[in-house]
Design a protein around this motif. Structure first.
Motif, PDB file in Angstrom:
ATOM      1  N   PRO A 447      55.941  50.436  56.256  1.00  0.00           N
ATOM      2  CA  PRO A 447      54.589  50.211  55.718  1.00  0.00           C
ATOM      3  C   PRO A 447      54.468  50.738  54.298  1.00  0.00           C
ATOM      4  CG  PRO A 447      54.582  52.062  57.249  1.00  0.00           C
ATOM      5  CD  PRO A 447      55.941  51.435  57.347  1.00  0.00           C
ATOM      6  N   ILE A 448      53.671  50.068  53.499  1.00  0.00           N
ATOM      7  CA  ILE A 448      53.345  50.552  52.160  1.00  0.00           C
ATOM      8  C   ILE A 448      52.097  51.419  52.329  1.00  0.00           C
ATOM      9  CG2 ILE A 448      52.842  49.920  49.789  1.00  0.00           C
ATOM     10  CD1 ILE A 448      55.597  49.067  50.873  1.00  0.00           C
ATOM     11  N   ALA A 449      52.310  52.719  52.501  1.00  0.00           N
ATOM     12  CA  ALA A 449      51.245  53.635  52.900  1.00  0.00           C
ATOM     13  C   ALA A 449      50.564  54.272  51.696  1.00  0.00           C
ATOM     14  CB  ALA A 449      51.815  54.726  53.805  1.00  0.00           C
ATOM     15  N   ASN A 450      49.266  54.549  51.888  1.00  0.00           N
ATOM     16  CA  ASN A 450      48.480  55.330  50.922  1.00  0.00           C
ATOM     17  C   ASN A 450      48.519  54.760  49.506  1.00  0.00           C
ATOM     18  OD1 ASN A 450      47.938  57.288  53.014  1.00  0.00           O
ATOM     19  ND2 ASN A 450      50.019  58.046  52.687  1.00  0.00           N
ATOM     20  N   GLU A 451      48.438  53.439  49.425  1.00  0.00           N
ATOM     21  CA  GLU A 451      48.395  52.750  48.138  1.00  0.00           C
ATOM     22  C   GLU A 451      47.051  52.050  47.991  1.00  0.00           C
ATOM     23  OE1 GLU A 451      50.414  52.571  45.628  1.00  0.00           O
ATOM     24  OE2 GLU A 451      52.373  53.275  46.325  1.00  0.00           O
ATOM     25  N   ARG A 452      46.572  51.982  46.756  1.00  0.00           N
ATOM     26  CA  ARG A 452      45.281  51.343  46.495  1.00  0.00           C
ATOM     27  C   ARG A 452      45.401  49.831  46.549  1.00  0.00           C
ATOM     28  NH1 ARG A 452      40.518  52.938  44.716  1.00  0.00           N
ATOM     29  NH2 ARG A 452      41.325  55.041  44.377  1.00  0.00           N
ATOM     30  N   VAL A 453      44.407  49.191  47.187  1.00  0.00           N
ATOM     31  CA  VAL A 453      44.290  47.738  47.236  1.00  0.00           C
ATOM     32  C   VAL A 453      42.970  47.363  46.575  1.00  0.00           C
ATOM     33  CG1 VAL A 453      44.148  45.705  48.716  1.00  0.00           C
ATOM     34  CG2 VAL A 453      45.610  47.624  49.377  1.00  0.00           C
ATOM     35  N   GLY A 454      43.031  46.541  45.559  1.00  0.00           N
ATOM     36  CA  GLY A 454      41.833  46.122  44.845  1.00  0.00           C
ATOM     37  C   GLY A 454      41.411  44.721  45.239  1.00  0.00           C
ATOM     38  N   CYS A 455      40.133  44.439  45.033  1.00  0.00           N
ATOM     39  CA  CYS A 455      39.617  43.121  45.371  1.00  0.00           C
ATOM     40  C   CYS A 455      38.482  42.785  44.408  1.00  0.00           C
ATOM     41  CB  CYS A 455      39.117  43.107  46.816  1.00  0.00           C
ATOM     42  SG  CYS A 455      38.637  41.471  47.415  1.00  0.00           S
ATOM     43  N   TYR A 456      38.545  41.589  43.810  1.00  0.00           N
ATOM     44  CA  TYR A 456      37.533  41.149  42.858  1.00  0.00           C
ATOM     45  C   TYR A 456      36.719  39.998  43.444  1.00  0.00           C
ATOM     46  CZ  TYR A 456      39.833  43.823  39.163  1.00  0.00           C
ATOM     47  OH  TYR A 456      40.355  44.828  38.399  1.00  0.00           O
ATOM     48  N   LEU A 457      35.402  40.125  43.344  1.00  0.00           N
ATOM     49  CA  LEU A 457      34.494  39.019  43.652  1.00  0.00           C
ATOM     50  C   LEU A 457      34.126  38.357  42.335  1.00  0.00           C
ATOM     51  CD1 LEU A 457      32.414  37.359  45.336  1.00  0.00           C
ATOM     52  CD2 LEU A 457      30.822  39.273  44.998  1.00  0.00           C
ATOM     53  N   TYR A 458      34.377  37.049  42.249  1.00  0.00           N
ATOM     54  CA  TYR A 458      34.135  36.345  41.003  1.00  0.00           C
ATOM     55  C   TYR A 458      32.811  35.596  41.036  1.00  0.00           C
ATOM     56  CZ  TYR A 458      39.049  37.147  39.860  1.00  0.00           C
ATOM     57  OH  TYR A 458      40.246  37.726  39.575  1.00  0.00           O
ATOM     58  N   GLY A 459      32.100  35.663  39.922  1.00  0.00           N
ATOM     59  CA  GLY A 459      30.917  34.852  39.750  1.00  0.00           C
ATOM     60  C   GLY A 459      31.267  33.532  39.084  1.00  0.00           C
ATOM     61  N   THR A 460      30.248  32.792  38.712  1.00  0.00           N
ATOM     62  CA  THR A 460      30.447  31.520  38.018  1.00  0.00           C
ATOM     63  C   THR A 460      30.703  31.804  36.540  1.00  0.00           C
ATOM     64  OG1 THR A 460      28.917  30.485  39.556  1.00  0.00           O
ATOM     65  CG2 THR A 460      29.431  29.269  37.546  1.00  0.00           C
ATOM     66  N   SER A 461      31.637  31.081  35.950  1.00  0.00           N
ATOM     67  CA  SER A 461      31.923  31.277  34.533  1.00  0.00           C
ATOM     68  C   SER A 461      30.817  30.657  33.686  1.00  0.00           C
ATOM     69  CB  SER A 461      33.265  30.655  34.162  1.00  0.00           C
ATOM     70  OG  SER A 461      33.179  29.242  34.138  1.00  0.00           O
ATOM     71  N   LEU A 462      30.670  31.173  32.483  1.00  0.00           N
ATOM     72  CA  LEU A 462      29.662  30.641  31.567  1.00  0.00           C
ATOM     73  C   LEU A 462      29.906  29.155  31.294  1.00  0.00           C
ATOM     74  CD1 LEU A 462      27.263  31.199  29.651  1.00  0.00           C
ATOM     75  CD2 LEU A 462      28.944  31.817  27.900  1.00  0.00           C
ATOM     76  N   ASN A 463      31.166  28.749  31.208  1.00  0.00           N
ATOM     77  CA  ASN A 463      31.493  27.346  30.935  1.00  0.00           C
ATOM     78  C   ASN A 463      31.005  26.413  32.030  1.00  0.00           C
ATOM     79  OD1 ASN A 463      32.781  28.162  28.613  1.00  0.00           O
ATOM     80  ND2 ASN A 463      34.839  28.161  29.530  1.00  0.00           N
ATOM     81  N   ASP A 464      30.879  26.940  33.260  1.00  0.00           N
ATOM     82  CA  ASP A 464      30.477  26.103  34.399  1.00  0.00           C
ATOM     83  C   ASP A 464      28.986  26.179  34.689  1.00  0.00           C
ATOM     84  OD1 ASP A 464      33.083  25.222  34.845  1.00  0.00           O
ATOM     85  OD2 ASP A 464      33.563  26.973  36.106  1.00  0.00           O
ATOM     86  N   MET A 465      28.238  26.898  33.868  1.00  0.00           N
ATOM     87  CA  MET A 465      26.802  27.012  34.072  1.00  0.00           C
ATOM     88  C   MET A 465      26.085  26.035  33.138  1.00  0.00           C
ATOM     89  SD  MET A 465      26.426  31.175  34.431  1.00  0.00           S
ATOM     90  CE  MET A 465      24.703  31.106  34.915  1.00  0.00           C
ATOM     91  N   GLU A 466      25.261  25.195  33.708  1.00  0.00           N
ATOM     92  CA  GLU A 466      24.572  24.174  32.925  1.00  0.00           C
ATOM     93  C   GLU A 466      23.372  24.768  32.173  1.00  0.00           C
ATOM     94  OE1 GLU A 466      23.492  20.847  35.278  1.00  0.00           O
ATOM     95  OE2 GLU A 466      25.551  20.400  35.916  1.00  0.00           O
ATOM     96  N   ASP A 467      23.231  24.351  30.942  1.00  0.00           N
ATOM     97  CA  ASP A 467      22.070  24.709  30.112  1.00  0.00           C
ATOM     98  C   ASP A 467      21.877  26.217  29.974  1.00  0.00           C
ATOM     99  OD1 ASP A 467      21.458  21.958  29.864  1.00  0.00           O
ATOM    100  OD2 ASP A 467      20.361  22.011  31.776  1.00  0.00           O
ATOM    101  N   VAL A 468      22.971  26.952  29.989  1.00  0.00           N
ATOM    102  CA  VAL A 468      22.909  28.399  29.817  1.00  0.00           C
ATOM    103  C   VAL A 468      23.628  28.775  28.533  1.00  0.00           C
ATOM    104  CG1 VAL A 468      23.673  30.633  30.714  1.00  0.00           C
ATOM    105  CG2 VAL A 468      22.708  28.937  32.264  1.00  0.00           C
TER     106      VAL A 468
END
Length: 525
Positions: A447-468
């Motif tokens: 096992p790979i013990a006692n190591e940090r695991v990260g996780c990113y939640l992504y929002g919508t990019s500015l390029n994909d937002m209409e009229d913003v």
């Protein structure tokens, strides 16, 4: 790989392999997504509200033998979640007992520190609340004071003449400081520190003469060298030389071009060529702060002549965006103009799964724009579930909640423009989707013990937002997309667990291995 969770009864096991960048030849990841059913591993009850609730602390000051230290003076340094670090002082009774009742933010409890000293100054200690602090209230704290040892610092000018009236600060460990006081010997200053505590740095400065410092810590390049020896503060004391100063003036205005008074300004990092690393002035931030006057100006008359690399100054004032100004010694520009814009309110409420107000819930905003610093703010909901937070404008934001028991599916990415408040945001709580997994070395099965695991939640990019649209004064090509970061740690068996709401995620295993993209899209109802 994409894993989609569509209903509460679904669970799916998946495996994948990749070649990490370092250490491991192959790593095996097992990813399991599941929703906790009602009554199993999750509670339907909202956490108790921390609104208007004070954190009670009951402590005892003792010496190294465990005996009470009567009349000890105890300082507590804490954060209430909406202001800079605060300080409160209490005096222990004849039995060494002391108490505090303070509005300490739940998320900042582990940043709470103590300084305790006996009334005659012969005993001293520094301590902090541990991350796994007891949930017991009042929170029990025992501060063990120990004997002090003296230290001395000689301060001289560029002609090696003693300097009187200098400012000095001694950093003890990573979090604490002590002042040094002038002695009867010209240019000599003395201080006391606990025997078991190491001195990390000393710094002296004076208007018109400059600054100097010494570090007693390993440089970044040495920290992975097991044979490197940490330099120690000399037994016969240190000598600091103030060999010349530059004057740097900040001219601060608001977004309408008017002078802005009462802005707190302080420098961040300094480095002289003879030292192995930078000195971070954040450890003694309040000692270096200067405020702008009615004309919006403030001058630092002690910036050292030896400073060659750029220096970042931080600027802050309630109601305005925390800003930075950069001083470039090589350019010779010693008058710097900074514009500080007002923060913009986001108002809304948090409700439980039944639609009832949810008090005491931590709401976090994560923004992204073309500015150097992304917007980030954290507040706690009121009794009626409402919240209001102040954030930098001209960014797009994601909102989420921080809770051990609850998750939210987030609010679709939205824009906050300058001088345009955002109202009516609603976050609905639900039981979290639990992402579990196990990481092992494929070659050995270990096992790979006692190591940090990260996780990113992504929002919508500015390029994909209409009229913003958001301000982009420098014409940057930066890819703008807000994100929320979660992290956990594998246990001794290499297992980990994350509690998430709906959204698109990127799982970042340890050892810089390849990330795993997945989606959580399961509803409880």
């Amino acid at each position: 790989m994409k894993i989609v969770l569509r209903d509460r009864s679904l669970s799916e096991d998946s495996a994948m392999r990749w070649k990490p960048v370092t250490k491991l030849q192959f790593v095996y990841l097992m990813l399991l997504l599941m929703v906790l059913p009602q009554g199993q591993g999750a509670s339907d009850e909202l956490p108790d509200s921390d609104v208007d609730r004070l954190t009670e602390i009951a402590g005892t000051a003792v010496d190294e033998a465990g005996n009470a230290v009567p009349n000890a003076v105890v300082e507590i340094h804490y954060f209430d979640g909406s202001n800079p670090q605060r300080k409160k002082e209490a005096k222990a009774d004849s039995d060494g007992k002391f108490q505090f009742s303070l509005p300490i933010a739940k998320t900042m409890l582990a940043a709470t520190t103590f300084r305790a000293q006996s009334d005659d100054g012969s005993l001293l200690t520094f301590d902090r609340i541990s991350r796994d602090a007891s949930s017991q209230r009042p929170l029990p704290v025992q501060l063990q004071l120990e004997k002090t040892r003296p230290g001395t610092i000689q301060v001289v000018d560029q002609d090696n003449q003693p300097v009187e009236g200098a400012n000095l600060l001694v950093q003890i460990g990573a979090y604490f400081t002590v002042d040094a006081f002038a002695t009867s010997v010209p240019g000599q200053y003395t201080f006391s520190y606990p025997l078991s505590s190491g001195i990390r740095s000393v710094i002296a400065w004076k208007n018109g003469l400059g600054a100097d410092y010494e570090l007693y810590a390993l440089s970044r390049n040495q920290r992975n060298d097991q044979n490197a020896k940490v330099p120690e503060f000399p037994e016969d004391g240190a000598t600091l030389q103030l060999d010349g100063a530059e004057s740097v003036t900040f001219i601060v205005k608001d977004g309408d071009g008017k002078p802005l008074a009462d802005v707190e300004v302080y420098p961040w990092l300094l480095q002289k060529e003879s030292e192995n690393d930078q000195v971070n002035l954040s450890f003694g931030q309040t000692n270096f702060v200067e405020k702008t006057g009615a004309d919006g100006q403030v001058t630092f008359d002690w910036m050292p002549q030896w400073q060659k690399s750029p220096v970042t100054f931080w600027l802050s004032r309630d109601g305005f965006v925390h800003s930075r100004g950069n001083y470039f010694p090589s350019k010779g520009n010693k008058k710097l103009s900074v514009v500080m814009n007002r923060t913009v309110p986001i108002r809304g409420r948090v409700v439980d799964p039944a639609g009832n107000p949810a008090p005491g819930i931590t709401v976090v905003a994560n923004g992204r724009g073309y500015a150097t610093d992304p917007g980030r703010e954290r507040v706690t909901t009121e009794h009626d579930g409402t919240f209001e937070m102040q954030v930098p404008g001209e960014q797009i934001y994601l909102l989420s909640v921080e809770s051990e028991k609850w998750a939210s599916d987030g609010v679709p990415t939205f824009v906050v423009n300058q001088n345009q408040p955002v109202d009516g945001v609603e976050l609905r709580l639900r039981q979290p989707t639990v992402v579990t997994g196990r990481i092992t070395d494929e070659a050995t099965g270990d096992p790979i013990a006692n190591e940090r695991v990260g996780c990113y939640l992504y929002g919508t990019s500015l390029n994909d937002m209409e009229d913003v649209k958001i301000a982009n004064p420098d014409g940057s090509n930066l890819y703008v997309r807000p994100m929320v970061y979660f992290s956990t740690q594998t246990d001794d068996e290499g297992r980990y667990e994350l509690k998430l709401g709906n959204g698109n995620y990127s799982l970042r295993p340890p050892q810089r291995a390849k990330s795993v993209e997945f989606e959580v899209a399961g509803e409880l109802e």
